[in-house]
Design a protein around this motif. Structure first.
Motif, PDB file in Angstrom:
ATOM      1  N   ARG A  47       7.152  -0.380  -3.523  1.00 34.08           N
ATOM      2  CA  ARG A  47       6.729  -1.448  -4.082  1.00 34.08           C
ATOM      3  C   ARG A  47       5.817  -2.389  -3.218  1.00 34.08           C
ATOM      4  N   TYR A  48       6.305  -2.667  -1.826  1.00 35.81           N
ATOM      5  CA  TYR A  48       5.454  -3.175  -0.969  1.00 35.81           C
ATOM      6  C   TYR A  48       4.171  -2.710  -0.793  1.00 35.81           C
ATOM      7  N   GLY A  49       4.137  -1.476  -0.719  1.00 39.18           N
ATOM      8  CA  GLY A  49       2.982  -0.526  -0.696  1.00 39.18           C
ATOM      9  C   GLY A  49       1.838  -0.601  -1.774  1.00 39.18           C
ATOM     10  N   GLU A  50       2.655  -0.480  -2.849  1.00 40.82           N
ATOM     11  CA  GLU A  50       1.796  -0.669  -4.078  1.00 40.82           C
ATOM     12  C   GLU A  50       1.168  -2.002  -4.342  1.00 40.82           C
ATOM     13  N   VAL A  51       1.830  -3.078  -3.824  1.00 39.43           N
ATOM     14  CA  VAL A  51       1.437  -4.443  -4.107  1.00 39.43           C
ATOM     15  C   VAL A  51       0.158  -4.638  -2.790  1.00 39.43           C
ATOM     16  N   GLU A  52       0.516  -4.303  -1.831  1.00 37.70           N
ATOM     17  CA  GLU A  52      -0.448  -4.428  -0.740  1.00 37.70           C
ATOM     18  C   GLU A  52      -1.725  -3.487  -1.012  1.00 37.70           C
ATOM     19  N   SER A  53      -1.711  -2.625  -1.966  1.00 39.00           N
ATOM     20  CA  SER A  53      -2.733  -1.711  -2.201  1.00 39.00           C
ATOM     21  C   SER A  53      -3.750  -2.653  -3.200  1.00 39.00           C
ATOM     22  N   GLU A  54      -2.753  -3.105  -4.143  1.00 37.28           N
ATOM     23  CA  GLU A  54      -3.458  -3.870  -5.135  1.00 37.28           C
ATOM     24  C   GLU A  54      -4.032  -5.185  -4.707  1.00 37.28           C
ATOM     25  N   ASN A  55      -3.266  -5.712  -3.556  1.00 39.96           N
ATOM     26  CA  ASN A  55      -4.053  -6.981  -3.128  1.00 39.96           C
ATOM     27  C   ASN A  55      -5.407  -6.751  -2.333  1.00 39.96           C
ATOM     28  N   ALA A  56      -5.310  -5.541  -1.719  1.00 44.56           N
ATOM     29  CA  ALA A  56      -6.730  -4.939  -0.993  1.00 44.56           C
ATOM     30  C   ALA A  56      -7.746  -5.019  -1.922  1.00 44.56           C
ATOM     31  N   VAL A  57      -7.430  -4.256  -3.169  1.00 44.64           N
ATOM     32  CA  VAL A  57      -8.483  -4.149  -4.311  1.00 44.64           C
ATOM     33  C   VAL A  57      -8.943  -5.458  -4.716  1.00 44.64           C
TER      34      VAL A  57
ATOM     35  N   ILE B  52       7.462  -1.405   6.775  1.00 43.98           N
ATOM     36  CA  ILE B  52       8.814  -1.073   7.447  1.00 43.98           C
ATOM     37  C   ILE B  52       9.494  -0.287   6.125  1.00 43.98           C
ATOM     38  N   SER B  53       9.989   1.062   6.740  1.00 42.22           N
ATOM     39  CA  SER B  53      10.701   1.987   5.931  1.00 42.22           C
ATOM     40  C   SER B  53      11.971   2.285   6.269  1.00 42.22           C
ATOM     41  N   ALA B  54      12.912   2.733   5.636  1.00 42.14           N
ATOM     42  CA  ALA B  54      14.231   3.319   6.024  1.00 42.14           C
ATOM     43  C   ALA B  54      14.389   4.589   5.417  1.00 42.14           C
ATOM     44  N   THR B  55      14.846   5.593   6.200  1.00 38.01           N
ATOM     45  CA  THR B  55      14.717   6.787   6.059  1.00 38.01           C
ATOM     46  C   THR B  55      16.479   7.260   6.237  1.00 38.01           C
ATOM     47  N   ALA B  56      16.683   8.617   5.461  1.00 37.76           N
ATOM     48  CA  ALA B  56      18.267   9.037   5.560  1.00 37.76           C
ATOM     49  C   ALA B  56      18.374   9.174   7.108  1.00 37.76           C
ATOM     50  N   ASP B  57      17.415   9.521   7.950  1.00 34.73           N
ATOM     51  CA  ASP B  57      17.941   9.830   9.417  1.00 34.73           C
ATOM     52  C   ASP B  57      17.775   8.853  10.305  1.00 34.73           C
TER      53      ASP B  57
ATOM     54  N   GLU C 245      20.115   1.554   1.223  1.00 33.45           N
ATOM     55  CA  GLU C 245      18.922   2.494   1.695  1.00 33.45           C
ATOM     56  C   GLU C 245      17.873   2.750   0.415  1.00 33.45           C
ATOM     57  N   MET C 246      18.458   3.027  -0.615  1.00 34.67           N
ATOM     58  CA  MET C 246      17.599   3.604  -1.965  1.00 34.67           C
ATOM     59  C   MET C 246      16.837   2.329  -2.446  1.00 34.67           C
ATOM     60  N   GLN C 247      17.615   0.968  -2.152  1.00 33.97           N
ATOM     61  CA  GLN C 247      16.671  -0.380  -2.291  1.00 33.97           C
ATOM     62  C   GLN C 247      15.619  -0.610  -1.683  1.00 33.97           C
ATOM     63  N   ILE C 248      16.004  -0.281  -0.061  1.00 30.97           N
ATOM     64  CA  ILE C 248      15.053  -0.434   0.847  1.00 30.97           C
ATOM     65  C   ILE C 248      13.855   0.558   0.228  1.00 30.97           C
ATOM     66  N   ASN C 249      14.203   1.820   0.190  1.00 32.60           N
ATOM     67  CA  ASN C 249      12.925   2.550  -0.237  1.00 32.60           C
ATOM     68  C   ASN C 249      12.187   2.204  -1.241  1.00 32.60           C
ATOM     69  N   LEU C 250      12.770   1.802  -2.297  1.00 31.11           N
ATOM     70  CA  LEU C 250      12.124   1.224  -3.415  1.00 31.11           C
ATOM     71  C   LEU C 250      11.316  -0.083  -3.302  1.00 31.11           C
ATOM     72  N   LEU C 251      11.834  -0.923  -2.499  1.00 32.66           N
ATOM     73  CA  LEU C 251      11.263  -2.008  -2.066  1.00 32.66           C
ATOM     74  C   LEU C 251       9.852  -1.706  -1.181  1.00 32.66           C
ATOM     75  N   THR C 252      10.150  -0.901  -0.033  1.00 32.77           N
ATOM     76  CA  THR C 252       9.073  -0.584   0.615  1.00 32.77           C
ATOM     77  C   THR C 252       7.731   0.054  -0.282  1.00 32.77           C
TER      78      THR C 252
END
Length: 144
Positions: free
Chosen positions: A73-83, A135-140, A64-71
């Motif tokens: 990072r995906y958002g950061e890369v997506e933002s960078e790609n948009a720029v 896609i995101s993973a949460t504790a709930d 779950e922690m890995q999924i959250n970190l990758l999610t």
């Protein structure tokens, strides 16, 4: 004499009864021991399952922690790609504008100019399909 029991006849009758009682007692002890071993196996299986459940929960938390970190990072890369896409669009438009000015100068000055062609990749940049929501993973989330 008739009031006293005859030992020979009574002794013979009690001997088979004692053998039956002894067999019952041994069977009862054997059953108890078998039940004890069964309870021990059951307790061991229960302890193993508790241990396995704890290990799986730990692994689940790590994943779950890995999924959250990758999610993230995906958002950061997506933002960078948009720029970068926006910069590509702006630079491509500048290049087209400069090429137009050069063509205009070439036409009116009569001087031959080497005006580079704009590659198709710049005019039509390759874009990966984007998800509307990452896609995101949460504790709930339900845990299986």
């Amino acid at each position: 004499m008739s009031s006293l029991p005859v030992r020979g006849s009574t002794g013979c009758q009690e001997s088979p009864l004692l053998g039956i009682d002894e067999r019952k007692r041994r069977r009862m002890l054997s059953n108890r021991e078998s039940a004890r071993r069964s309870r021990m196996r059951k307790q061991q299986r229960y302890d193993d399952l508790i241990s396995e459940a704890a290990e799986l929960k730990s692994q689940n938390s790590q994943i779950e922690m890995q999924i959250n970190l990758l999610t993230q990072r995906y958002g950061e890369v997506e933002s960078e790609n948009a720029v970068l896409r926006a910069q590509l669009t702006e630079l491509t438009e500048r290049l087209q504008s400069l090429n137009s000015v050069l063509r205009f100068l070439e036409e009116f000055s009569g001087m031959a100019m080497d005006i580079p062609e704009i590659p198709d990749q710049l005019l039509k940049p390759w874009q990966l399909p984007r998800l509307a929501r990452p896609i995101s993973a949460t504790a709930d989330m339900p845990q299986f």
